[in-house]
Enzyme design. Sequence first.
Site, PDB file in Angstrom:
ATOM      1  N   CYS A 116     -19.525  27.166   3.463  1.00 17.99           N
ATOM      2  CA  CYS A 116     -20.855  26.100   2.963  1.00 17.99           C
ATOM      3  C   CYS A 116     -21.311  26.827   4.272  1.00 17.99           C
ATOM      4  O   CYS A 116     -21.757  27.165   5.311  1.00 17.99           O
ATOM      5  CB  CYS A 116     -20.310  25.380   3.725  1.00 17.99           C
ATOM      6  SG  CYS A 116     -21.173  23.381   3.806  1.00 17.99           S
ATOM      7  N   GLU A 119     -19.245  19.800  -3.080  1.00 20.64           N
ATOM      8  CA  GLU A 119     -20.284  19.406  -3.163  1.00 20.64           C
ATOM      9  C   GLU A 119     -19.852  17.815  -3.433  1.00 20.64           C
ATOM     10  O   GLU A 119     -20.823  16.749  -2.228  1.00 20.64           O
ATOM     11  CB  GLU A 119     -21.977  19.213  -4.439  1.00 20.64           C
ATOM     12  CG  GLU A 119     -21.931  21.023  -4.165  1.00 20.64           C
ATOM     13  CD  GLU A 119     -22.646  21.210  -2.884  1.00 20.64           C
ATOM     14  OE1 GLU A 119     -22.264  20.938  -2.197  1.00 20.64           O
ATOM     15  OE2 GLU A 119     -21.838  22.808  -2.799  1.00 20.64           O
TER      16      GLU A 119
END
Length: 136
Positions: A85, A127
């Site tokens: 990430c 997400e």
Amino acid sequence: MIKQIMHDPTFLSQKAVPATKMDAGVIADLRDTLKANEANCVGMAANMIGVNKRIIVCQMGALAIPLVNPVITKKAGEFTTEEGCLSLSGERSTKRYKTIEVSYRDQNFGAHKQEFSGFIAQIIQHEVDHCEGVLI
């Protein structure tokens, strides 16, 4: 406008609030910031640029597609994978699904329900986790 990437786990752990039509500028900022980070990033949630709204943008081929107020309504084909990430260092093991169905609004607030599979489904799940305040 390209925004700074948020790294504060306390902020990133907050559940995002629903987006409204007034948040159209956030979509443009997400697209610009995703484009600026395209070498290391294929999706971005609004909280990654410091905005606690339920908006994500996913790279789907040449296009960065926004999904506003996304909700995963169906999941199939569970598997475990390693993900990184932009907001966090390193990679972590996480559970994902091969196929998902998502209800969302487009940038004009039109309603959609669509099935996604493969890598696009994985990006969306990552997400949407951001929107839920879930860090991998």
